[in-house]
Write a protein that holds these residues in place. Sequence first.
Motif, short mmCIF file in Angstrom:
data_model
loop_
_atom_site.label_atom_id
_atom_site.label_comp_id
_atom_site.label_asym_id
_atom_site.label_seq_id
_atom_site.Cartn_x
_atom_site.Cartn_y
_atom_site.Cartn_z
N ASP A 1 -10.57 -15.38 8.69
CA ASP A 1 -10.14 -14.25 7.84
C ASP A 1 -8.97 -14.64 6.95
OD1 ASP A 1 -12.10 -12.70 9.02
OD2 ASP A 1 -10.71 -11.60 10.34
N GLU B 1 -10.19 -16.94 4.16
CA GLU B 1 -10.92 -16.17 3.14
C GLU B 1 -9.96 -15.46 2.19
OE1 GLU B 1 -13.96 -13.38 4.33
OE2 GLU B 1 -14.74 -14.84 5.78
N ARG B 2 -8.92 -14.84 2.75
CA ARG B 2 -7.93 -14.14 1.91
C ARG B 2 -7.23 -15.12 0.97
NH1 ARG B 2 -6.69 -11.17 6.66
NH2 ARG B 2 -4.99 -12.62 7.06
N ARG C 1 -8.39 -17.98 -0.20
CA ARG C 1 -9.34 -18.43 -1.23
C ARG C 1 -9.56 -17.34 -2.28
NH1 ARG C 1 -12.52 -20.78 3.60
NH2 ARG C 1 -11.72 -22.89 3.64
N ARG C 2 -9.64 -16.07 -1.86
CA ARG C 2 -9.81 -14.96 -2.79
C ARG C 2 -8.61 -14.84 -3.72
NH1 ARG C 2 -10.07 -10.32 0.55
NH2 ARG C 2 -10.98 -11.51 2.20
N ASN C 3 -7.41 -14.99 -3.18
CA ASN C 3 -6.19 -14.84 -3.99
C ASN C 3 -6.00 -15.99 -4.96
OD1 ASN C 3 -5.59 -12.45 -2.72
ND2 ASN C 3 -4.18 -13.38 -1.24
N ARG C 4 -6.53 -17.17 -4.64
CA ARG C 4 -6.39 -18.33 -5.53
C ARG C 4 -7.32 -18.25 -6.73
NH1 ARG C 4 -5.55 -23.69 -1.85
NH2 ARG C 4 -3.36 -23.33 -1.46
#
Length: 125
Positions: free
Chosen positions: A115, A118-119, A121-124
């Motif tokens: 988790d 994933e967060r 990678r999403r923010n990058r």
Amino acid sequence: MDIMDSSNGLRAVRAGSATGAGLAGWQADTGRTVELVRKIPVTYWCPQGHETTPVFAELAEAEIPKTWDCPRCGRTACRERGAKADRPGEEPFKSHLEYAKERRTPQEAERVLQDALERLRRNRG
């Protein structure tokens, strides 16, 4: 606050001081001398082999602590290399990771890690 001494333009004296001679003037005025305290380094080793050497005022051997907390790992260090000094009634040292492992099963830890990744990678992007 410093005030320039009129006899020497490059020499400053503290406001309210009797002489500009500093410690030598103080000793001359009072007749007292400074007594330096002799200091001794004492080396301690923790179970992980970290070496710590605090400096103490010269004390009697009985007054120097037998153990010292290691500043690197927090474990109890002894004056003899390799000796163990568990303090009575205290729980052995545990790292943050060891406490986290007690609270979660390996499956829960893997899920939390995924988790978090994933967060990130999403923010990058």
